[in-house]
Design a protein around this motif. Structure first.
Motif, PDB file in Angstrom:
ATOM      1  N   PRO A   1      -5.995  -1.528  -0.424  1.00 32.65           N
ATOM      2  CA  PRO A   1      -6.211  -2.402  -1.593  1.00 32.65           C
ATOM      3  C   PRO A   1      -5.691  -3.817  -1.350  1.00 32.65           C
ATOM      4  O   PRO A   1      -4.816  -4.325  -2.066  1.00 32.65           O
ATOM      5  CB  PRO A   1      -5.424  -1.693  -2.693  1.00 32.65           C
TER       6      PRO A   1
ATOM      7  N   ALA B   1      -2.203   2.502  -4.716  1.00 32.03           N
ATOM      8  CA  ALA B   1      -2.872   3.618  -4.057  1.00 32.03           C
ATOM      9  C   ALA B   1      -4.097   3.158  -3.277  1.00 32.03           C
ATOM     10  O   ALA B   1      -4.904   2.380  -3.786  1.00 32.03           O
ATOM     11  CB  ALA B   1      -3.287   4.667  -5.086  1.00 32.03           C
ATOM     12  N   PRO B   2      -4.250   3.631  -2.039  1.00 32.48           N
ATOM     13  CA  PRO B   2      -5.477   3.377  -1.285  1.00 32.48           C
ATOM     14  C   PRO B   2      -6.570   4.349  -1.712  1.00 32.48           C
ATOM     15  O   PRO B   2      -6.308   5.296  -2.460  1.00 32.48           O
ATOM     16  CB  PRO B   2      -5.057   3.619   0.163  1.00 32.48           C
ATOM     17  N   THR B   3      -7.783   4.109  -1.225  1.00 37.83           N
ATOM     18  CA  THR B   3      -8.938   4.923  -1.613  1.00 37.83           C
ATOM     19  C   THR B   3      -9.546   5.586  -0.385  1.00 37.83           C
ATOM     20  O   THR B   3      -9.799   4.918   0.625  1.00 37.83           O
ATOM     21  CB  THR B   3     -10.011   4.047  -2.292  1.00 37.83           C
TER      22      THR B   3
ATOM     23  N   THR C   1       0.834  -1.195   0.000  1.00 35.57           N
ATOM     24  CA  THR C   1       0.000   0.000   0.000  1.00 35.57           C
ATOM     25  C   THR C   1       0.869   1.245   0.000  1.00 35.57           C
ATOM     26  O   THR C   1       1.898   1.290   0.692  1.00 35.57           O
ATOM     27  CB  THR C   1      -0.890   0.026   1.254  1.00 35.57           C
TER      28      THR C   1
ATOM     29  N   GLY D   1      -1.838   7.492   1.487  1.00 35.00           N
ATOM     30  CA  GLY D   1      -3.022   7.345   2.329  1.00 35.00           C
ATOM     31  C   GLY D   1      -3.071   8.386   3.426  1.00 35.00           C
ATOM     32  O   GLY D   1      -4.117   9.017   3.673  1.00 35.00           O
TER      33      GLY D   1
ATOM     34  N   ASP E   1     -10.854   0.841   6.601  1.00 30.48           N
ATOM     35  CA  ASP E   1     -12.220   0.557   6.139  1.00 30.48           C
ATOM     36  C   ASP E   1     -12.617  -0.870   6.483  1.00 30.48           C
ATOM     37  O   ASP E   1     -12.927  -1.688   5.611  1.00 30.48           O
ATOM     38  CB  ASP E   1     -12.377   0.804   4.637  1.00 30.48           C
TER      39      ASP E   1
ATOM     40  N   VAL F   1      -9.685   5.382   5.094  1.00 27.11           N
ATOM     41  CA  VAL F   1      -8.868   5.053   3.930  1.00 27.11           C
ATOM     42  C   VAL F   1      -8.956   3.547   3.691  1.00 27.11           C
ATOM     43  O   VAL F   1      -8.565   2.762   4.547  1.00 27.11           O
ATOM     44  CB  VAL F   1      -7.402   5.482   4.146  1.00 27.11           C
ATOM     45  N   ARG F   2      -9.497   3.170   2.562  1.00 25.75           N
ATOM     46  CA  ARG F   2      -9.647   1.749   2.230  1.00 25.75           C
ATOM     47  C   ARG F   2      -8.348   1.227   1.617  1.00 25.75           C
ATOM     48  O   ARG F   2      -7.804   1.812   0.684  1.00 25.75           O
ATOM     49  CB  ARG F   2     -10.806   1.554   1.242  1.00 25.75           C
TER      50      ARG F   2
ATOM     51  N   VAL G   1     -12.601   6.795   1.517  1.00 25.64           N
ATOM     52  CA  VAL G   1     -14.045   6.553   1.534  1.00 25.64           C
ATOM     53  C   VAL G   1     -14.685   7.630   2.407  1.00 25.64           C
ATOM     54  O   VAL G   1     -14.504   7.647   3.618  1.00 25.64           O
ATOM     55  CB  VAL G   1     -14.370   5.149   2.093  1.00 25.64           C
TER      56      VAL G   1
ATOM     57  N   ARG H   1      -3.834  11.780   1.793  1.00 31.25           N
ATOM     58  CA  ARG H   1      -5.223  11.964   1.370  1.00 31.25           C
ATOM     59  C   ARG H   1      -6.159  12.148   2.569  1.00 31.25           C
ATOM     60  O   ARG H   1      -7.084  12.967   2.521  1.00 31.25           O
ATOM     61  CB  ARG H   1      -5.671  10.762   0.534  1.00 31.25           C
TER      62      ARG H   1
END
Length: 360
Positions: free
Chosen positions: A306, A336-338, A163, A168, A289, A303-304, A340, A171
């Motif tokens: 991957p 990259a993490p996402t 990750t 993360g 997440d 932060v989700r 949410v 963001r």
């Protein structure tokens, strides 16, 4: 049942009047076998209860068809997802998985390597303790391909996938700033590992770009149970106690970024006991997440990670190494993490938290 003989490819071949080679190719999905023949072979294998002999197969192929997976803490939801995705990907390629757990202990890591060597694994996927690299050099010295997962040991030059924790942290912090937070605190676990250091670096970068100061005490260490036994699940208790002490400060932050969603549980409770509401009085952003995160009140922005993608890439990289064909992929890959977005960071008319608390 006692005395029952193990069924073989020859049993299927004799029943269907086929060669053993044809039966083997049909069951392994090789080309050159018609659909009807393939269906007949599989039906007969199921009828007689045929189970492939992995030892015989490994002798033919010159490989154990087993991959080693060494992780630090299977109770971590991120690693639980990784185990699942790696096992599924490996199984689809005909490999079984040998799991070792280190609990953040270099001694346990050394024992895991001994077990892998005795088991003659075809390759290994590793989340290292980061307390030295001598164990993993031993695998490389005897020709066992190794892929590092989520924590790198750059001096080894092994393939790595993980990750992008710095991104993360960046963001998460940037999102809090965009929602109106001027002062932000980070609650992070007290382990000396790169994943934590990288998240903190992302926090500092976002604050610097926004022109926000980072006073002393902006990064708070949470002394978790992992310093004693890392295989135990995370507990909200330590974060709760740390949060209670933080809330005694004269000036409270507008937002808190926590290193994992379990810490958010402890923070939520501490805020409620102090009569503070999320997000009106303080925004909260998690990391991970986890399944419960969307069911908190209010639902947690987080932060989700991957996990599935990282697990799949790790297996693919390792199998490429085992095949010896090299890879066109980069030596180091960060996924990259996402972010949410949920209600714990809903934009509100922000007044400094200390003023809001005094006004009550």
């Amino acid at each position: 049942m006692a005395g029952t003989r193990r069924r073989t490819l020859r049993d299927i071949a004799e029943t269907l009047n086929l060669s053993v080679n044809t039966v083997s190719r049909a069951l392994s999905g090789k080309s050159g076998i018609g659909k009807e023949t393939r269906a007949l072979v599989r039906a007969e294998a199921e009828r007689i209860g045929y189970v492939p002999n992995s030892l015989a197969r490994s002798l033919v192929l010159g490989s154990s068809m087993t991959l080693g997976l060494v992780i630090t803490n299977p109770s971590n939801p991120f690693y639980a997802q990784l185990i699942s995705s790696i096992e599924l990907r490996a199984r689809a390629q005909g490999y079984s998985l040998l799991l070792g757990v280190t609990e953040e202990s270099a001694d346990n890591e050394a024992r895991a390597v001994e077990s892998l060597l005795r088991s003659s694994v075809s390759g290994c996927i590793v989340v290292p303790v980061q307390a030295g690299d001598e164990h993993w050099r031993r695998l490389g010295a005897v020709g066992v391909p190794t892929v590092l997962l989520n924590r790198d040991l750059p001096e080894l030059g092994y393939r790595f996938v993980g990750t992008d924790n710095e991104l993360g942290g960046y963001r998460a912090t940037s999102h809090a700033i965009s929602c109106g937070a001027r002062s932000i605190v980070v609650l992070e676990e007290d382990l000396p590992i790169t994943t934590i250091a990288n998240r903190i670096a992302g926090f500092r970068r976002a604050m610097a770009e926004a022109g926000r100061p980072v006073p002393r005490g902006s990064v708070i260490s949470v002394p978790t149970r992992r310093s004693e036994q890392a295989a135990l699940p995370w507990q909200p208790e330590q974060a709760y106690q740390v949060s209670r002490r933080m809330l005694r400060r004269a000036k409270l932050p507008d937002a808190v970024v926590v290193g994992n969603d379990y810490f958010a549980l402890g923070l939520y409770r501490a805020l409620a006991e102090h009569g503070l509401k999320v997000p009106d009085d303080m925004m909260v952003i998690g990391f991970g997440d986890y399944p419960f995160s969307g069911f908190l009140s209010p639902p947690l922005t987080t932060v989700r990670l991957p996990a599935e993608e990282i697990g799949n890439i790790a297996v693919d990289l390792l199998l490429e190494e085992i095949a010896g064909g090299g890879s066109a992929r980069p030596l180091k890959q960060l996924i990259a993490p996402t972010l949410v977005r949920r209600q714990s960071t809903a934009a509100v008319l922000r007044t400094p938290a200390a003023v809001r608390r005094t006004a009550r």
